[in-house]
Design a protein around this motif. Structure first.
Motif, PDB file in Angstrom:
ATOM      1  N   LEU B  59       0.885  -1.118   0.049  1.00 15.77           N
ATOM      2  CA  LEU B  59      -0.031  -0.004   0.003  1.00 15.77           C
ATOM      3  C   LEU B  59       0.626   1.299  -0.079  1.00 15.77           C
ATOM      4  O   LEU B  59       0.508   2.239  -0.587  1.00 15.77           O
ATOM      5  N   GLU B  60       2.024   1.227   0.735  1.00 13.72           N
ATOM      6  CA  GLU B  60       2.827   2.325   0.862  1.00 13.72           C
ATOM      7  C   GLU B  60       3.133   2.899  -0.422  1.00 13.72           C
ATOM      8  O   GLU B  60       3.257   4.056  -0.572  1.00 13.72           O
ATOM      9  N   ASP B  61       3.495   2.036  -1.416  1.00 15.77           N
ATOM     10  CA  ASP B  61       3.838   2.473  -2.842  1.00 15.77           C
ATOM     11  C   ASP B  61       2.645   2.642  -3.833  1.00 15.77           C
ATOM     12  O   ASP B  61       3.213   2.885  -4.921  1.00 15.77           O
ATOM     13  N   GLY B  62       1.655   2.010  -3.248  1.00 14.57           N
ATOM     14  CA  GLY B  62       0.576   2.200  -4.258  1.00 14.57           C
ATOM     15  C   GLY B  62       0.579   1.354  -5.549  1.00 14.57           C
ATOM     16  O   GLY B  62       0.088   1.438  -6.587  1.00 14.57           O
ATOM     17  N   ARG B  63       1.535   0.156  -5.460  1.00 16.29           N
ATOM     18  CA  ARG B  63       1.667  -0.350  -6.744  1.00 16.29           C
ATOM     19  C   ARG B  63       0.547  -1.366  -7.034  1.00 16.29           C
ATOM     20  O   ARG B  63      -0.046  -1.931  -6.301  1.00 16.29           O
ATOM     21  N   ASP B 355      -5.314  12.018   7.040  1.00 11.25           N
ATOM     22  CA  ASP B 355      -5.947  12.015   5.601  1.00 11.25           C
ATOM     23  C   ASP B 355      -6.916  11.035   5.323  1.00 11.25           C
ATOM     24  O   ASP B 355      -6.409   9.749   5.436  1.00 11.25           O
ATOM     25  N   PHE B 356      -8.062  11.167   4.982  1.00 11.21           N
ATOM     26  CA  PHE B 356      -8.977  10.131   4.702  1.00 11.21           C
ATOM     27  C   PHE B 356      -8.470   9.349   3.495  1.00 11.21           C
ATOM     28  O   PHE B 356      -8.508   8.066   3.700  1.00 11.21           O
ATOM     29  N   LEU B 357      -7.698   9.914   2.487  1.00 11.50           N
ATOM     30  CA  LEU B 357      -7.421   9.231   1.486  1.00 11.50           C
ATOM     31  C   LEU B 357      -5.923   8.707   1.395  1.00 11.50           C
ATOM     32  O   LEU B 357      -5.031   8.390   0.660  1.00 11.50           O
ATOM     33  N   ARG B 360      -1.657   4.748   2.626  1.00 10.86           N
ATOM     34  CA  ARG B 360      -1.255   3.645   3.673  1.00 10.86           C
ATOM     35  C   ARG B 360      -2.605   2.954   4.015  1.00 10.86           C
ATOM     36  O   ARG B 360      -2.291   1.866   4.644  1.00 10.86           O
ATOM     37  N   GLY B 361      -3.488   3.638   4.414  1.00 12.18           N
ATOM     38  CA  GLY B 361      -4.872   3.124   4.863  1.00 12.18           C
ATOM     39  C   GLY B 361      -4.674   3.380   6.252  1.00 12.18           C
ATOM     40  O   GLY B 361      -3.759   3.720   6.660  1.00 12.18           O
ATOM     41  N   HIS B 362      -5.913   3.137   7.009  1.00 15.75           N
ATOM     42  CA  HIS B 362      -6.054   3.343   8.326  1.00 15.75           C
ATOM     43  C   HIS B 362      -5.681   2.044   9.045  1.00 15.75           C
ATOM     44  O   HIS B 362      -6.116   0.880   8.809  1.00 15.75           O
ATOM     45  N   PRO B 363      -4.721   2.375  10.323  1.00 13.64           N
ATOM     46  CA  PRO B 363      -4.431   1.163  11.065  1.00 13.64           C
ATOM     47  C   PRO B 363      -5.609   0.275  11.602  1.00 13.64           C
ATOM     48  O   PRO B 363      -5.513  -0.775  11.794  1.00 13.64           O
ATOM     49  N   VAL B 364      -6.526   1.101  11.823  1.00 11.61           N
ATOM     50  CA  VAL B 364      -7.707   0.173  12.485  1.00 11.61           C
ATOM     51  C   VAL B 364      -8.113  -0.913  11.424  1.00 11.61           C
ATOM     52  O   VAL B 364      -8.920  -1.862  12.005  1.00 11.61           O
ATOM     53  N   ASN B 365      -7.956  -0.792  10.113  1.00 14.21           N
ATOM     54  CA  ASN B 365      -8.432  -1.794   9.264  1.00 14.21           C
ATOM     55  C   ASN B 365      -7.739  -3.057   9.224  1.00 14.21           C
ATOM     56  O   ASN B 365      -8.084  -3.973   8.340  1.00 14.21           O
ATOM     57  N   ASN B 400      -6.111  -5.521   4.764  1.00 10.75           N
ATOM     58  CA  ASN B 400      -6.784  -4.065   4.398  1.00 10.75           C
ATOM     59  C   ASN B 400      -7.363  -4.379   3.232  1.00 10.75           C
ATOM     60  O   ASN B 400      -6.956  -4.007   2.096  1.00 10.75           O
ATOM     61  N   TRP B 401      -8.610  -5.090   3.339  1.00  9.17           N
ATOM     62  CA  TRP B 401      -9.250  -5.648   1.907  1.00  9.17           C
ATOM     63  C   TRP B 401      -9.708  -4.160   0.960  1.00  9.17           C
ATOM     64  O   TRP B 401      -9.545  -4.269  -0.088  1.00  9.17           O
ATOM     65  N   ILE B 402     -10.213  -3.135   1.798  1.00  6.48           N
ATOM     66  CA  ILE B 402     -10.625  -2.141   0.897  1.00  6.48           C
ATOM     67  C   ILE B 402      -9.478  -1.464   0.139  1.00  6.48           C
ATOM     68  O   ILE B 402      -9.353  -1.345  -1.235  1.00  6.48           O
ATOM     69  N   ARG B 403      -8.476  -1.405   0.843  1.00  4.34           N
ATOM     70  CA  ARG B 403      -6.958  -0.547   0.038  1.00  4.34           C
ATOM     71  C   ARG B 403      -6.481  -1.456  -0.711  1.00  4.34           C
ATOM     72  O   ARG B 403      -5.898  -1.293  -1.890  1.00  4.34           O
ATOM     73  N   SER B 404      -6.302  -2.961  -0.413  1.00  8.25           N
ATOM     74  CA  SER B 404      -5.526  -3.713  -1.127  1.00  8.25           C
ATOM     75  C   SER B 404      -6.385  -4.407  -2.325  1.00  8.25           C
ATOM     76  O   SER B 404      -5.774  -4.729  -3.300  1.00  8.25           O
ATOM     77  N   LYS B 405      -7.734  -4.170  -2.196  1.00  5.72           N
ATOM     78  CA  LYS B 405      -8.589  -4.561  -3.449  1.00  5.72           C
ATOM     79  C   LYS B 405      -8.473  -5.957  -3.339  1.00  5.72           C
ATOM     80  O   LYS B 405      -8.025  -6.598  -4.342  1.00  5.72           O
ATOM     81  N   CYS B 406      -8.986  -6.647  -2.350  1.00  3.31           N
ATOM     82  CA  CYS B 406      -8.800  -8.135  -2.193  1.00  3.31           C
ATOM     83  C   CYS B 406      -9.936  -8.527  -1.222  1.00  3.31           C
ATOM     84  O   CYS B 406     -10.053  -9.785  -0.600  1.00  3.31           O
ATOM     85  N   GLY B 407     -11.144  -7.723  -1.439  1.00  2.00           N
ATOM     86  CA  GLY B 407     -12.187  -8.212  -0.504  1.00  2.00           C
ATOM     87  C   GLY B 407     -12.885  -9.634  -0.704  1.00  2.00           C
ATOM     88  O   GLY B 407     -12.900 -10.622   0.253  1.00  2.00           O
TER      89      GLY B 407
END
Lengths: 513, 441
Positions: B59-63, B355-357, B360-365, B400-407
């Protein structure tokens, strides 16, 4: 560009001043770095003080509040809800303060009526059973957005211009006078110069910075106040803690919600203020002493504003700095045509405008009297949509199933957005997402923009008001603005909401990449 | 309090009616396991209908990755505690094969490129990278790749879907894209996708729609529409419209609540019932307890009365905050049914970024249940909380399924892993029923 008076700041003071001057036939331009009520005018309780809160600390402010609140109730009833207020003390609160309170109110001629504890709890069932004293006072609530927008509406009809998204970056001077202000359009970067005969800074927390640009001196104190908004309305009346003014003292109903605050934290600079987790936790526990439910209710957001306080000699903490206003004539700094109006309360904005306008008129050699003390504030339907509950009431009266509800929490149909967009254009403004949000209840409900954000963006694109690229930028900004307020209250119900919101905007729409 | 109802006994009780729970029920049925599924149908109604496997890492690199399997390999190396690290790639493939085969049998076919992610149009005019796409949306993937002449159609009143918004974002790279707004056919007026989808189940409305689209077709070689092409017979409706219009059409996923979730729910409920799974959807689990050492007892609350379920094993696929599997208060995060230990990022001030966006996503996720290799939640001592208690889906920690796109991938893979860990197939099941699902693409 040339005008008689350049007013810096489109908060309620600046716009109140614009209206006052316009009614005296004076042409003005108002310049604002953000939009209407971007500063403290849009980040407060919306409380119309009866003055009772200040009877112990500042009798002058108390008297001003009492008189001005009465005037507003009479002249701008469309912006006021006459809720009434209670002052309540809980076990452990200062007994001598409680004992003095009725006498101080009497001295200030504020009608404060002692209540039986049981009666008080019947009037407001949310009150704790540990209440030990209660008084009724004529507090009320005011919609600061409606107030500001309607003030400007009348000013605009009388020829006043508003330059939104323009920041003052400097002044030109000659012979002890300001000649013109150098403005930069914060959206386009373009420069604008406005010449004026008189300059008034009503820039709130930015008064110090504006004064410095003009070469004058203003010693400001920035005091951050944070507030938390509950999902439902907890009380009918304003509920004040009966004690020496402190943090976490006041619960104010705001239509369908309640707003609790505030904190008081010294800041170095007035920009990028955000409420924090720690502040919200403090507010919740202070509030629960008066209203136990505050521990368990759902909160939908928090927000923070900066109180622009003028530094006085002794430092007894920010709570002891006067809430009275101050009109500074910078003739003392060698500038003959520059005034700063600062401090004060939302409740006394009209009086602040009147005093400032009097001085401006004196300078201009105009001798027309103030009209805002007698003349009602006209209601214009275009600027009413910030009122909680108005859109649902209208919708229920005239439901139109061909008019989709773009915002469901606050039941705002597309036609309302269309009318607000038209009105913004009529005033020479650009109807971007933020401007539309500020003039309606969009994004203020429980979903905090989860659905309405994307829908209204789509609607603006559809109408041709926005192109796709700007739409994306604006939507991101809108979401971040909501986020600042959501972040400190994300537990329970609102954490669920924010998870859904992230799933939509990041999971599906990929806005983060 | 009325008398306790007669308990319904099964070998495995699955809690959760989202993709993870429904997939687990499917995999259990395929293995001949006697299973009951209970849970509120909530979260699935927000489904987009797309099935992600893995698109972004780290996520850090947004690859973003074209090959989801390579992405999974990289993720396993970097985040060994990620649920994907506890399932073999072959198992994830088998799980998708089984799921897609099942949905195709239920009239909800999906399409994919077995080893490549695909890009789908969003309502913002952007692209979303995903893995499997409903057959009815596949034309959009192809149209975007070919950038051929294409007509985007929208309807008066359907909120959050503006063809003009989508097209104006794409025009610079896709000059052949055009838009048309048409009134929705027939007497249906409304802002809800479900109403529009239902209306298109009627052939008369389809002919009227086709006539309007034909009138503005021009040279377009395909037509994109909001995803409202029917509720129950989507595949047939889409084909029928194509025949009437004369060019292929494709659905563009719309904002939730959409009909994609309804279609999935409907297909699962129908198919699972056929396979002998006992279903208690729309039912809330009021309480769970262990009785003796070998039985879970669940009290179920529903509008139609109360039920009691007995299970010798329990699987939690109860989701996160939105699904109700986790609950946060001001001071911490709890698992709602058994108060299992929840891994979380410490104090509330650290749960979310400024920042919402933030990419790296939010740690709670990344909070949730930590598990062993057999998908059993761990207790404070790092031991399985119970020998026969399993967990699957988004309730699991370190993802982090939302940010990784792996839901959906996470739901399906972990459901497979947990069902596999439950025990071997009943004799005569596994090999037999999976054969027909081998992907032929």
């Amino acid at each position: 560009m040339h005008t008689q008076v350049l007013i810096i700041g489109a908060g309620v003071t600046g716009l109140g001043l614009a209206r006052d001057l316009a009614l005296r036939g004076i042409s003005c331009i108002v310049v604002e770095q953000g939009d209407v009520n971007s500063g403290a005018s849009g980040r407060n309780h919306g409380l119309l003080h009866s003055g009772s809160r200040y009877v112990s600390s500042d009798t002058e402010v108390a008297a001003e509040c009492l008189e001005e609140a009465d005037l507003l109730k009479k002249l701008a009833p469309q912006c006021v809800e006459e809720t009434g207020g209670l002052f309540v003390a809980v076990e452990g609160d200062d007994e001598s303060f409680i004992a003095d309170f009725p006498h101080l109110c009497e001295k200030a001629r504020i009608p404060a009526e002692a209540l039986d504890i049981d009666d008080a709890r019947e009037m407001e069932p949310c009150l704790s059973d540990r209440i030990i004293a209660a008084y009724a006072a004529p507090d009320a609530t005011v919609d600061p957005f409606k107030l500001a927008l309607q003030n400007f509406h009348q000013a605009h009809q009388n020829g006043t211009k508003l330059l939104r998204h323009h920041k003052v970056v400097g002044f030109k001077q000659s012979k002890g006078r300001l000649k013109s202000a150098h403005l930069v359009n914060t959206e386009t970067g373009g420069a604008v110069f406005v010449e004026a005969d008189q300059f008034v800074s009503a820039a709130g927390a930015w008064c110090g910075e504006i004064a410095r640009m003009a070469g004058a001196d203003m010693d400001m104190v920035y005091s951050k106040g944070s507030l938390a908004v509950t999902h439902s309305r907890l009380s009918e009346r304003v509920i004040n803690r009966l004690r020496k003014p402190a943090d976490g003292d006041i619960l104010v109903p705001g239509g369908t919600v309640s707003i609790f605050g505030t904190t008081s934290l010294r800041m170095d600079v007035p920009s990028d203020v955000r409420p924090t987790v720690r502040e919200v936790d403090y507010l919740v526990s202070e509030g629960a002493a008066m209203i136990p439910e505050m521990e368990t209710v759902r909160y939908i957001r928090a927000y923070a504003g900066i109180r622009p306080l003028i530094k006085s000699g002794d430092d007894g903490g920010d709570r002891s700095v006067s809430r009275g206003f101050i009109l500074v004539d910078h003739a003392d700094d060698g500038l003959d045509n520059f005034l700063t109006i600062s401090g004060g309360k939302l409740t006394t904005y009209r009086l602040m405008a009147e005093r400032t306008a009097d001085r401006v008129c004196e300078r201009l050699g105009v001798c027309r009297p103030c009209r805002t003390r007698e003349e009602p504030l006209p209601t214009d339907p275009a600027w009413e949509w910030t009122e909680p509950g108005l859109a649902p009431r209208e919708w229920i009266k005239h439901p139109d199933h061909e008019d989709p509800l773009l915002c469901e929490c606050e039941m705002i149909p597309a036609s309302v957005f269309d009318s607000v967009i038209g009105s913004i254009r009529a005033q020479g403004g650009t109807p971007n997402l933020k401007a539309v949000g500020l003039r309606t209840r969009m994004g203020k409900g429980a979903c905090q923009g989860s659905f309405c954000g994307a829908r209204v963006t789509g609607h603006l694109c559809d109408r041709g008001d926005l192109n796709s690229r700007d739409a994306q930028t604006e939507l991101k900004r809108f979401l971040q603005e909501r986020w600042k307020g959501e972040r400190p209250i994300l537990w329970g119900g609102q954490l669920i909401q924010s998870e859904l919101k992230e799933a939509i905007y990041c999971g599906l729409l990929g806005l983060e990449t | 309090m009325p008398d306790a109802p007669e308990p319904i006994t099964s070998d495995l009780v699955i809690v959760g009616a989202g993709i993870a729970g429904l997939s687990a029920a499917l995999f259990a049925a395929e293995r001949g396991i006697d299973a009951t599924l209970v849970g509120e149908t909530g979260e699935i109604l927000f489904a987009s209908g797309l099935m992600d496997l893995l698109a972004v890492h780290p996520l850090e690199d947004g690859r973003t990755w074209e090959d989801p399997w390579a992405a999974i390999d990289a993720l396993r190396r970097d985040i060994p505690a990620h649920p994907y690290a506890r399932v073999e790639t072959a198992d994830i493939r088998a799980a998708f094969d089984a799921l897609l085969g099942f949905l195709a049998d239920q009239g909800l076919p999906y399409r994919r490129r077995t080893d490549r992610n695909v890009d789908v149009l969003t309502t913002m005019g952007g692209v979303k990278r995903t893995y499997c796409v409903p057959e009815t949306a596949w034309g959009g993937v192809r149209a975007m790749e070919e950038k051929a002449s294409c007509l985007l159609v929208d309807f008066d009143q359907l909120r959050g879907f503006s063809a003009r918004q989508i097209a104006s974002a794409l025009e610079p790279r896709w000059p052949g894209i055009r838009t048309a707004r048409i009134p929705f056919p027939g007497s249906t007026r409304g802002q809800y996708a479900e109403q529009l989808a239902l209306a298109l189940e009627a052939p008369g409305n389809r002919e009227a729609l086709a006539a309007d689209v034909r009138a503005c077709l021009g040279t377009a070689r395909s037509v994109g529409l909001p995803a409202v092409l029917g509720l129950y017979r989507t595949e047939m409706i889409s084909r029928d419209l194509r025949d009437r219009i004369g060019v292929p059409l494709f659905e563009i996923p719309i904002l939730p609540p959409s009909v994609a979730g309804l279609r999935l729910r409907d297909a699962f409920h129908r198919g699972l019932t056929e396979k002998g799974i006992r279903l208690f959807p729309h039912h809330r689990v009021a309480a769970v307890r262990y009785e003796q050492t070998d039985k879970f007892v669940l009290d179920i609350a529903a509008p139609d009365g109360e039920h009691r379920l007995h299970g010798s094993a329990l699987m939690l696929a109860s989701g996160r905050f939105l699904g109700g599997g986790l609950r946060a208060d001001r001071n911490g995060i709890r698992e709602t049914l058994l108060d299992l230990r929840v891994h979380h990022p410490g104090e509330r001030a650290d749960w979310h970024r400024q920042d919402f966006l933030d990419p790296r996503g939010h740690p709670v996720n990344a909070a949730g249940l930590e598990i062993d290799d057999r998908f059993r939640p761990l207790n404070d001592g790092g031991e399985p909380a119970h020998e026969r208690l399993f967990a699957a889906g988004s309730i699991l920690a370190h993802q982090n399924w939302i940010r990784s796109k792996c839901g959906v991938g996470l739901a399906v893979a972990s459901a497979w892993g947990a069902v596999k860990a439950y025990g071997p197939p009943t004799e005569g099941y596994a090999s037999l029923s999976f054969e027909k699902y081998i992907d032929k693409n």
